[in-house]
Design a protein around this motif. Structure first.
Motif, PDB file in Angstrom:
ATOM      1  N   GLY A   4       0.786  -1.231   0.000  1.00  0.00           N
ATOM      2  CA  GLY A   4       0.000   0.000   0.000  1.00  0.00           C
ATOM      3  C   GLY A   4       0.814   1.274   0.000  1.00  0.00           C
ATOM      4  O   GLY A   4       0.249   2.366  -0.036  1.00  0.00           O
ATOM      5  N   GLN A   5       2.138   1.183   0.041  1.00  0.00           N
ATOM      6  CA  GLN A   5       2.946   2.389   0.023  1.00  0.00           C
ATOM      7  C   GLN A   5       2.920   3.019  -1.378  1.00  0.00           C
ATOM      8  O   GLN A   5       3.006   2.322  -2.384  1.00  0.00           O
ATOM      9  CB  GLN A   5       4.391   2.077   0.425  1.00  0.00           C
ATOM     10  CG  GLN A   5       4.518   1.640   1.880  1.00  0.00           C
ATOM     11  CD  GLN A   5       5.949   1.701   2.358  1.00  0.00           C
ATOM     12  OE1 GLN A   5       6.661   2.654   2.042  1.00  0.00           O
ATOM     13  NE2 GLN A   5       6.373   0.707   3.126  1.00  0.00           N
ATOM     14  N   LYS A   6       2.822   4.339  -1.441  1.00  0.00           N
ATOM     15  CA  LYS A   6       2.708   5.060  -2.705  1.00  0.00           C
ATOM     16  C   LYS A   6       3.901   4.791  -3.626  1.00  0.00           C
ATOM     17  O   LYS A   6       3.758   4.695  -4.848  1.00  0.00           O
ATOM     18  CB  LYS A   6       2.584   6.559  -2.450  1.00  0.00           C
ATOM     19  CG  LYS A   6       2.405   7.395  -3.722  1.00  0.00           C
ATOM     20  CD  LYS A   6       2.298   8.870  -3.393  1.00  0.00           C
ATOM     21  CE  LYS A   6       2.099   9.691  -4.685  1.00  0.00           C
ATOM     22  NZ  LYS A   6       3.239   9.542  -5.619  1.00  0.00           N
ATOM     23  N   ASP A  10       4.539   3.906  -7.884  1.00  0.00           N
ATOM     24  CA  ASP A  10       5.479   4.609  -8.765  1.00  0.00           C
ATOM     25  C   ASP A  10       6.460   3.635  -9.397  1.00  0.00           C
ATOM     26  O   ASP A  10       6.777   3.730 -10.594  1.00  0.00           O
ATOM     27  CB  ASP A  10       6.243   5.683  -7.979  1.00  0.00           C
ATOM     28  CG  ASP A  10       5.335   6.812  -7.503  1.00  0.00           C
ATOM     29  OD1 ASP A  10       4.272   6.997  -8.122  1.00  0.00           O
ATOM     30  OD2 ASP A  10       5.696   7.488  -6.523  1.00  0.00           O
ATOM     31  N   TYR A  11       6.969   2.687  -8.580  1.00  0.00           N
ATOM     32  CA  TYR A  11       7.897   1.691  -9.109  1.00  0.00           C
ATOM     33  C   TYR A  11       7.224   0.850 -10.194  1.00  0.00           C
ATOM     34  O   TYR A  11       7.830   0.554 -11.236  1.00  0.00           O
ATOM     35  CB  TYR A  11       8.383   0.761  -7.990  1.00  0.00           C
ATOM     36  CG  TYR A  11       9.187   1.427  -6.915  1.00  0.00           C
ATOM     37  CD1 TYR A  11       9.846   2.643  -7.134  1.00  0.00           C
ATOM     38  CD2 TYR A  11       9.312   0.852  -5.647  1.00  0.00           C
ATOM     39  CE1 TYR A  11      10.586   3.250  -6.131  1.00  0.00           C
ATOM     40  CE2 TYR A  11      10.051   1.452  -4.642  1.00  0.00           C
ATOM     41  CZ  TYR A  11      10.679   2.658  -4.889  1.00  0.00           C
ATOM     42  OH  TYR A  11      11.408   3.252  -3.885  1.00  0.00           O
ATOM     43  N   ALA A  12       5.981   0.444  -9.935  1.00  0.00           N
ATOM     44  CA  ALA A  12       5.245  -0.377 -10.893  1.00  0.00           C
ATOM     45  C   ALA A  12       5.036   0.380 -12.205  1.00  0.00           C
ATOM     46  O   ALA A  12       5.166  -0.198 -13.296  1.00  0.00           O
ATOM     47  CB  ALA A  12       3.904  -0.803 -10.312  1.00  0.00           C
ATOM     48  N   ASN A  13       4.724   1.684 -12.105  1.00  0.00           N
ATOM     49  CA  ASN A  13       4.551   2.502 -13.313  1.00  0.00           C
ATOM     50  C   ASN A  13       5.853   2.616 -14.089  1.00  0.00           C
ATOM     51  O   ASN A  13       5.861   2.575 -15.325  1.00  0.00           O
ATOM     52  CB  ASN A  13       4.038   3.895 -12.940  1.00  0.00           C
ATOM     53  CG  ASN A  13       2.557   3.907 -12.596  1.00  0.00           C
ATOM     54  OD1 ASN A  13       1.794   3.078 -13.097  1.00  0.00           O
ATOM     55  ND2 ASN A  13       2.147   4.837 -11.754  1.00  0.00           N
ATOM     56  N   ASP A  14       6.967   2.753 -13.363  1.00  0.00           N
ATOM     57  CA  ASP A  14       8.275   2.831 -14.026  1.00  0.00           C
ATOM     58  C   ASP A  14       8.580   1.535 -14.779  1.00  0.00           C
ATOM     59  O   ASP A  14       9.070   1.565 -15.916  1.00  0.00           O
ATOM     60  CB  ASP A  14       9.380   3.100 -13.000  1.00  0.00           C
ATOM     61  CG  ASP A  14       9.330   4.521 -12.445  1.00  0.00           C
ATOM     62  OD1 ASP A  14       8.688   5.379 -13.085  1.00  0.00           O
ATOM     63  OD2 ASP A  14       9.929   4.762 -11.379  1.00  0.00           O
ATOM     64  N   ILE A  15       8.283   0.409 -14.139  1.00  0.00           N
ATOM     65  CA  ILE A  15       8.529  -0.891 -14.769  1.00  0.00           C
ATOM     66  C   ILE A  15       7.643  -1.058 -15.997  1.00  0.00           C
ATOM     67  O   ILE A  15       8.096  -1.512 -17.059  1.00  0.00           O
ATOM     68  CB  ILE A  15       8.273  -2.028 -13.768  1.00  0.00           C
ATOM     69  CG1 ILE A  15       9.317  -1.984 -12.647  1.00  0.00           C
ATOM     70  CG2 ILE A  15       8.305  -3.385 -14.470  1.00  0.00           C
ATOM     71  CD1 ILE A  15       9.023  -2.915 -11.492  1.00  0.00           C
TER      72      ILE A  15
END
Length: 206
Positions: A4-6, A10-15
């Motif tokens: 649940g950490q924001k 962001d990491y998932a979007n970068d990947i």
């Protein structure tokens, strides 16, 4: 850490974005290889360039909005249908629009204008108020991996987009011409031969 950490989103979007970019690079390399091997076959049908252009404009709209770049369609209406491969047409127009958005500074503008010439050819003009291309590089950027100087340090550029556009236009018996001035902008002129221009017009345009 706990779910649940924001930053995880962001990491998932970068990947995801990196994966999409890698896929697009692989697709471009495969297309170049197919062109060189002469293995690309056009799947031609009646195409409505007004609809195709509108679809491509929607694809680049979010990026243009982020930069405050204005998109305009000044195409002639009604417009004759074109006998061509719709998938490759979208690839051509989308590559040019994506390049235009990428190299147009914030608050700039991009226009697409499709019309017929006096000799019956179909002309598509995509113009931007971007950084422009040095006249000495105009031929080079149409070759595979022909990066312009402004692209050399851009991780998003492979130098294949314009080469693919050039190849796809040649497959249609057409051509691309680049007209550009540094600091002023670039216009890509796509010319399709008159024997591909049909007498009927788009049903949505009369």
């Amino acid at each position: 850490g706990p779910l649940g950490q924001k930053c995880y989103r962001d990491y998932a979007n970068d990947i995801l974005n990196s994966g999409k970019h890698l896929l697009s690079v692989v697709d471009d390399v495969l297309d170049v290889s197919k062109v060189e091997a002469g293995s690309i076959e056009l799947r031609e049908t009646e195409c409505d360039l007004i609809d195709l252009a509108a679809s491509c404009l929607r694809m680049v709209k979010s990026r243009a909005v982020e930069k405050g770049v204005t998109l305009s369609d000044l195409s002639e209406r009604p417009l004759p249908l074109l006998f061509a491969d719709p998938v490759r047409l979208k690839q051509i127009i989308n590559n040019l629009l994506t390049n235009a958005v990428k190299f147009t500074p914030d608050k700039g503008s991009i226009t697409i204008c499709t019309h017929t010439s006096d000799t019956g050819q179909m002309i598509v003009e995509i113009s931007d108020t971007g950084v422009g291309i040095n006249p000495t590089e105009l031929k080079k950027v149409l070759e595979p991996f022909g990066l312009r100087k402004k692209q050399a340090n851009n991780a998003d550029s492979t130098g294949l987009g314009l080469s693919i556009v050039n190849s796809m236009m040649q497959l249609h018996g057409g051509s691309i011409e680049l007209v550009s001035s540094l600091g002023v902008g670039t216009t890509a002129l796509l010319t399709f031969p008159s024997n591909r221009v049909l007498q009927t017009t788009s049903p949505t345009e009369g």
